[in-house]
Scaffold this active site. Structure first.
Site, mmCIF file in Angstrom:
data_model
loop_
_atom_site.group_PDB
_atom_site.id
_atom_site.type_symbol
_atom_site.label_atom_id
_atom_site.label_comp_id
_atom_site.label_asym_id
_atom_site.label_seq_id
_atom_site.Cartn_x
_atom_site.Cartn_y
_atom_site.Cartn_z
ATOM 1 N N ASP A 184 0.819 -1.222 0.000
ATOM 2 C CA ASP A 184 0.000 0.000 0.000
ATOM 3 C C ASP A 184 0.853 1.272 0.000
ATOM 4 O O ASP A 184 0.332 2.371 -0.187
ATOM 5 C CB ASP A 184 -0.922 0.018 1.232
ATOM 6 C CG ASP A 184 -1.992 -1.058 1.137
ATOM 7 O OD1 ASP A 184 -2.263 -1.541 0.021
ATOM 8 O OD2 ASP A 184 -2.554 -1.429 2.190
ATOM 9 N N ARG B 8 -4.828 6.767 -1.529
ATOM 10 C CA ARG B 8 -3.368 6.810 -1.377
ATOM 11 C C ARG B 8 -2.738 7.724 -2.435
ATOM 12 O O ARG B 8 -1.701 8.341 -2.189
ATOM 13 C CB ARG B 8 -2.775 5.414 -1.419
ATOM 14 C CG ARG B 8 -3.405 4.496 -0.357
ATOM 15 C CD ARG B 8 -2.440 3.632 0.370
ATOM 16 N NE ARG B 8 -3.167 2.698 1.224
ATOM 17 C CZ ARG B 8 -3.443 2.898 2.509
ATOM 18 N NH1 ARG B 8 -3.047 3.994 3.134
ATOM 19 N NH2 ARG B 8 -4.114 1.995 3.202
#
Ligand code: S3P
Length: 428
Positions: A315, A388
């Site tokens: 991530d 993100r």
């Protein structure tokens, strides 16, 4: 649409308490709902994804109350879960959808689960196939690969699985179904993915055997409500670790960040690039290690990453790519094809977004090749609805020459609702 303009800064200073870990918050809510007795969760993440998990639990008849970041769940066991009268909406959350399917596979009623456009385009066969093999009936778009999915659960039989991708969502879905299956369920992954489910299940009193990349559970185990204190999310801390490394001056302290070894790939990668990051006050609470992180500016150098490191920082690759754009030399990221099936195709969206800001990024089938430079021009970038990316572009703006206008910055709410006000506070 006008974006949020992020001005460059020359120094940062301060202490930042990053919000609760997203993966652990989901699991605390879900296991609390499956358990008998009260579960008290502190520092629960109020990101949209974890709120989706709480909402789905309510639709299944689980009683919970929330005050700020504290959640009390009155668990009555899974036998008390009821057929929802409407579709379960997992929003943008892959974790909500996949773990919920696993948990529900042993329930003798029908559920339909869907999500936003991004979630409806993400592969689900990786969980629906094993759950079907265990005995659940699941139908969905394109042969059961895409939501909306309708599942009718029931009697499950434990099985042996060898997964082809290192995915904690897949592993966790199978383990949760295995708790309600007859006999033993065994999952072997190609590389170790985050192990929060295994750790938390043990805390809830369930026997989970694990060795390297193999996990085994027996059906019939009973979960007992617990107190869960959620550590800060290292995936959120990663944005400040990169900011603190790239900015000209200052020091940042990040207390109480989760440092579970299955998640600390970003620390390993940044340190290998030459970052000045120190771990202080390491402790373990509720089976999860945590530490205070201190970061100071450093000249980074390019590295090559791949293999078993990838699931440990999957991530963090968007923000790692921002760091690599400032490193001396070339950074190559391989074995990360999983990025193509995240909230966006992050190999493409990171390359396109960073190149638009003046970086030199080449898209590889399974990763990225980034030529480091001494500075980044800045410009315009869109989050494309991916939390993100929104935060990676904001950090890029702070360390750019001309600033960055981030379109759809509110996507950050999925995992870090306060992000913008926090960067305003630390950036000077
Ligand atoms: C998560 C697992 C990872 C990660 C996601 C959260 C989890 O996905 O990318 O943000 O909480 O289990 P995969 O397990 O599919 O790799």
């Amino acid at each position: 649409m006008r974006g949020v303009f992020i001005n460059p800064v020359s120094s940062v200073e301060g202490e930042i308490q990053v919000p609760g870990d997203k993966s652990i918050s989901h699991r605390a809510a879900l296991l609390g709902g499956m358990a008998h007795g009260e579960t008290h969760v502190s520092n629960f993440l109020l990101g949209q994804d974890c709120l989706s998990t709480l909402r789905c639990l309510k639709q299944l008849g689980v009683h919970w109350e929330r005050q700020g970041t504290e959640v009390w769940i009155r668990g009555e066991g899974m036998e008390a879960w009821q057929e929802p009268s409407d579709v379960l909406d997992a929003g943008n959350s892959g974790t909500t959808s996949r773990l919920m399917l696993g948990a529900l596979a042993g329930s003798p009623f029908a559920v339909t689960l869907t999500g936003d456009a991004s979630l409806r385009s993400r592969p689900m066969r990786r969980v629906t196939d094993p759950l079907k093999q265990m005995g659940a009936q699941i139908m969905g778009r394109k042969g059961g690969d895409f939501a909306p999915l309708t599942m009718s659960g029931g009697h499950l039989q434990g099985q042996v699985f060898r997964t082809t991708v290192a995915s904690a969502q897949v592993k966790s879905a199978i383990i949760l179904a295995g708790l309600r299956a007859s006999g033993e369920t065994r999952v072997e992954e190609p590389a170790l993915s985050r192990d929060h489910t295994e750790r938390m299940l043990r805390g809830f009193g369930v026997e989970v055997q694990s060795e390297e990349t193999v996990v085994k559970v027996h059906g019939g185990g009973c979960l007992t409500g617990q107190k869960v204190s959620v550590p800060g999310d290292i995936s959120s801390a990663a944005f400040f670790l990169v900011l603190g490394s790239l900015v000209g001056r200052g020091e940042m302290i990040l207390p109480n960040v989760g440092v579970n070894p299955t998640r600390t790939g970003i620390l390993d990668a940044l340190k290998a690039m030459g970052a000045d990051i120190e771990l202080l006050n390491v402790s373990e609470i509720c089976g999860e290690p945590r530490a205070t992180l201190r970061v100071r500016p450093a000249q980074l150098k390019g590295i090559e990453i791949g293999g078993t490191l990838i699931p440990r920082l999957i991530d963090e690759i968007p923000i790692l790519a921002v760091a690599a754009s400032f490193a001396e030399g070339e950074t190559v990221i391989r074995d990360a094809a999983e990025l193509r099936v995240k909230e966006t195709d992050r190999i493409r969206t990171v390359a396109v977004g960073l190149n638009a800001l003046g970086a030199k990024v080449e898209e590889l089938p399974d990763g990225l090749r980034i030529q480091g430079q001494t500075s980044l021009r800045g410009g315009q970038a869109s989050s494309l609805g991916d939390h993100r990316l929104a935060m990676a572009w904001a950090i890029a703006g702070l360390v750019s020459k001309e600033g960055v206008s981030v379109e759809n910055m509110e996507a950050a709410d999925v995992s870090y609702p306060d992000f913008l006000s926090v960067i305003k506070k630390v950036a000077q």
